[in-house]
Design a protein around this motif. Sequence first.
Motif, PDB file in Angstrom:
ATOM      1  N   LEU A   7       0.834  -1.204   0.000  1.00  0.00           N
ATOM      2  CA  LEU A   7       0.000   0.000   0.000  1.00  0.00           C
ATOM      3  C   LEU A   7       0.866   1.250   0.000  1.00  0.00           C
ATOM      4  N   ARG A   8       1.927   1.229   0.792  1.00  0.00           N
ATOM      5  CA  ARG A   8       2.837   2.381   0.819  1.00  0.00           C
ATOM      6  C   ARG A   8       3.548   2.551  -0.516  1.00  0.00           C
ATOM      7  N   ALA A   9       3.861   1.444  -1.181  1.00  0.00           N
ATOM      8  CA  ALA A   9       4.483   1.521  -2.509  1.00  0.00           C
ATOM      9  C   ALA A   9       3.528   2.158  -3.517  1.00  0.00           C
ATOM     10  N   GLN A  10       2.264   1.801  -3.445  1.00  0.00           N
ATOM     11  CA  GLN A  10       1.279   2.399  -4.347  1.00  0.00           C
ATOM     12  C   GLN A  10       1.138   3.904  -4.077  1.00  0.00           C
ATOM     13  N   ARG A  11       1.128   4.262  -2.813  1.00  0.00           N
ATOM     14  CA  ARG A  11       1.034   5.693  -2.471  1.00  0.00           C
ATOM     15  C   ARG A  11       2.264   6.448  -2.945  1.00  0.00           C
ATOM     16  N   PHE A  12       3.435   5.800  -2.854  1.00  0.00           N
ATOM     17  CA  PHE A  12       4.667   6.432  -3.334  1.00  0.00           C
ATOM     18  C   PHE A  12       4.554   6.764  -4.822  1.00  0.00           C
ATOM     19  N   ILE A  13       4.072   5.837  -5.612  1.00  0.00           N
ATOM     20  CA  ILE A  13       3.915   6.083  -7.055  1.00  0.00           C
ATOM     21  C   ILE A  13       2.929   7.220  -7.294  1.00  0.00           C
ATOM     22  N   ASN A  14       1.773   7.153  -6.643  1.00  0.00           N
ATOM     23  CA  ASN A  14       0.751   8.181  -6.863  1.00  0.00           C
ATOM     24  C   ASN A  14       1.231   9.564  -6.425  1.00  0.00           C
ATOM     25  N   THR A  15       1.890   9.607  -5.288  1.00  0.00           N
ATOM     26  CA  THR A  15       2.343  10.899  -4.744  1.00  0.00           C
ATOM     27  C   THR A  15       3.503  11.477  -5.541  1.00  0.00           C
ATOM     28  N   THR A  16       4.447  10.640  -5.900  1.00  0.00           N
ATOM     29  CA  THR A  16       5.676  11.111  -6.540  1.00  0.00           C
ATOM     30  C   THR A  16       5.461  11.458  -8.011  1.00  0.00           C
ATOM     31  N   TYR A  17       4.564  10.737  -8.667  1.00  0.00           N
ATOM     32  CA  TYR A  17       4.434  10.889 -10.124  1.00  0.00           C
ATOM     33  C   TYR A  17       3.057  11.398 -10.539  1.00  0.00           C
ATOM     34  N   GLY A  18       2.509  12.267  -9.671  1.00  0.00           N
ATOM     35  CA  GLY A  18       1.291  12.977 -10.033  1.00  0.00           C
ATOM     36  C   GLY A  18       0.133  12.061 -10.356  1.00  0.00           C
ATOM     37  N   GLU A  30      -5.105   2.153  -4.435  1.00  0.00           N
ATOM     38  CA  GLU A  30      -4.317   1.935  -3.221  1.00  0.00           C
ATOM     39  C   GLU A  30      -5.017   0.871  -2.363  1.00  0.00           C
ATOM     40  N   ASN A  31      -4.782  -0.386  -2.767  1.00  0.00           N
ATOM     41  CA  ASN A  31      -5.475  -1.500  -2.106  1.00  0.00           C
ATOM     42  C   ASN A  31      -4.541  -2.471  -1.387  1.00  0.00           C
ATOM     43  N   GLY A  32      -3.215  -2.213  -1.460  1.00  0.00           N
ATOM     44  CA  GLY A  32      -2.269  -3.073  -0.765  1.00  0.00           C
ATOM     45  C   GLY A  32      -2.079  -4.434  -1.402  1.00  0.00           C
ATOM     46  N   ARG A  33      -2.503  -4.582  -2.654  1.00  0.00           N
ATOM     47  CA  ARG A  33      -2.343  -5.859  -3.350  1.00  0.00           C
ATOM     48  C   ARG A  33      -1.463  -5.669  -4.572  1.00  0.00           C
ATOM     49  N   THR A  34      -0.469  -6.531  -4.683  1.00  0.00           N
ATOM     50  CA  THR A  34       0.430  -6.426  -5.820  1.00  0.00           C
ATOM     51  C   THR A  34      -0.214  -7.013  -7.069  1.00  0.00           C
ATOM     52  N   GLY A  35       0.367  -6.727  -8.209  1.00  0.00           N
ATOM     53  CA  GLY A  35      -0.153  -7.227  -9.479  1.00  0.00           C
ATOM     54  C   GLY A  35       0.589  -6.570 -10.620  1.00  0.00           C
ATOM     55  N   TRP A  36       0.215  -6.944 -11.831  1.00  0.00           N
ATOM     56  CA  TRP A  36       0.919  -6.401 -12.992  1.00  0.00           C
ATOM     57  C   TRP A  36       0.775  -4.881 -13.095  1.00  0.00           C
TER      58      TRP A  36
END
Length: 746
Positions: A7-18, A30-36
Amino acid sequence: MADEMVLRAQRFINTTYGDGATLGISKLEENGRTGWTVMYALTRALQYEMGLSSLSNSFGPATLAALQEKYGKLDETTIPSANFCRIIQSALYCKGYDGGEIDGTYNDRVKAAVARLNANMGVSGTYPGSSLWPKVVKGLLNMDAYVTVNNGSETIRSIQQWLNGRYVLRKDFYIIPCDGHHSRDVAKSMLFAIQYELGMADGVANGVFGPGTQSGLRNHTVSTGSSGVWVQLFTGAMVLNKRPVAFSSSFTSSLADSVRTYQSFMRLAVTGQGNFETWASLLVSYGDQSRPGEACDGVTKVTAARAQALKAAGYKYIGRYLYNPSTTSLPEKEIQPGELATLKEYGLRCFPIYQTWARSVDYYSPEQGVTDCRTASYKAEEHGFKPGTRIYFAVDYDAVDEEVTSFILPYFQKVREEMNQLGSPFKIGVYGPRNACSRISEAGYADASFVSDMSSGFSGNLGYAMPENWAFDQIVTKTVGSGDGQIEIDNNIASGRDTGQGDFYPTPSQKLDIGFDIDLWSSLLQEIQDYMASIGKPGGERIYTLEECLGAIIQHDAAITSGARRYRMRKALVQTSAFWEFAHYSLKDYTEDAGVVLYHTGVIPDWAKDLPKVERLVDSSTGIPKISGRTCILARNNSIRSGLLEGTVLDSADDDDRWAMWQKINQDNVFSLSTVPHMHIWGADGKPGDHEETPIRRPALDYTETEIYEVLRRYQGFGDEAEAHARERMPLYAIFEKYNLAIRGV
């Protein structure tokens, strides 16, 4: 289940790359589940941080080259920025490793995770320590697993790790999963490994089983006493083909025994050696395409000249299509008039295939399964295939596993169910890639596989072992014969599991009956009700109304139609006998049925608790067509002995056999109605084993009035009452035949 660090990784992408706009993607959920979706975003982020002008979901050659050129390897001394490090940390978490706090620091936790990743991939010998090398980064940013998942095999995982460790430095070899499962990537990596060991240079080795690879393998036979990398490759290939051997560098006598078993299974020459033919069979689905086959299939009519050419070439079993809905494309695809007689004349046998389209997933649905089963069965009956013939239903495209689950299996389930409803006149086989064949067969929807191994690039063939129930193995297209005898075929290896059919019913002189048109229900019911009223039948003791009785007949129209077509008799014969008997089902019959249950079980069934005077009775006329266990056995025995029906001859005087058969007649309407044609055939044959009579011609499409009367009479028995009832049933036969004729045409 959601993972906080993903979930934190998803937030990092959303926050850092607009919210993904900078990367050319939508905001990540931002659901905390990995995938393609997450891996693609991290790949694009990596490309962005490296300054690539074009961002892509693919970690392709350009990304790999840029990573190699700019950094060589990634560690605490070379990682270019905090965000670059956060991408790595995020990817580690998405792979299930501890990536630290996603704080942009290549710290001890990250180093430990990278070292474990390298070890799990099998490349720690090549890439020792805690640095990330470009090919490892590529493997990090996909969904491959490097630990066993879903009950993966540790032996297969050791092969995967060995391949990675040995060949990762070769230019075109990329890290494969180490999840304990064979796959397309693993199959291709084996071919690369073979080519590398043959001495092919980078850029020449391509993972294709071409002439150079084949030529090299002919010089690398392994056998008892051999050792080294070639034995490792061979045993690895055996393991990946589900053979119970150890992954080893030593060729033992035990391994030789396993090789013999495999060679026998695949119909290869049984030598116990890893020769070219065996190598080829293990590495590519079609194996050695120079192998002569005993079976073939094609879309061209087999004429006398072509039959002679096929027989001279060693062919025994010919696959031909039951139906072609097109009137212009492939005009000889469907079996042609007189063709089966030609095959029989030349001692060839035929196995039928059913395919209209079947070349994409959108063809397959439960409804299509019902339609195809009926059409295939009806066409098989028209062409003259006898009961028990196996029809191969096609999956003629690269069906991926999810499509097999969601579409192909439900289609074949309905094929199976509808064939049961038809009275199981034909066996069901499947034509298609290995995975589809295996899964359909394991589900119980087919009992033999015709494997499209010629399509070696299909994902359903690459990485899958041969189905255990394979009957035919399609390996190459070739031309046989010359002049008038020339014919293009697909060459197939035959396992012997299916030998096709060598004898056929003659082409019918008249049209066979087809399914009932439900729009005619009301008028048919009215005519039958009027007629039965006119003769005062069936009287006041009946249990079921005439509408209920006719409804039962029409409800099971598929089974009745199939049985009539199969044995080349008029459907009205079956309808008349079954309807008449069911309409006369009385309280006396009901009580006698309860007596049979009491006799064989010692208990009065719950449904008969309120019936008066239930007395023990060894047998009774039961079910819709009112057939006793004894007469059912006699009729079916007669058909089995005549070669019309598959099954075991039972003893009509044995209580256990009679009870077993009585229960099927009483409880299984499809079985009981499918028995009526055999009752008529038995009656025409003189009812051997019963009150024997003079044999007459078996039921036929051109039965005369006299023959119709006689076979209807014999169904009921003999004497004045049977003759009177037969006379009363003749107009009923005429009513059913009137409607059947209107539907089928002259």
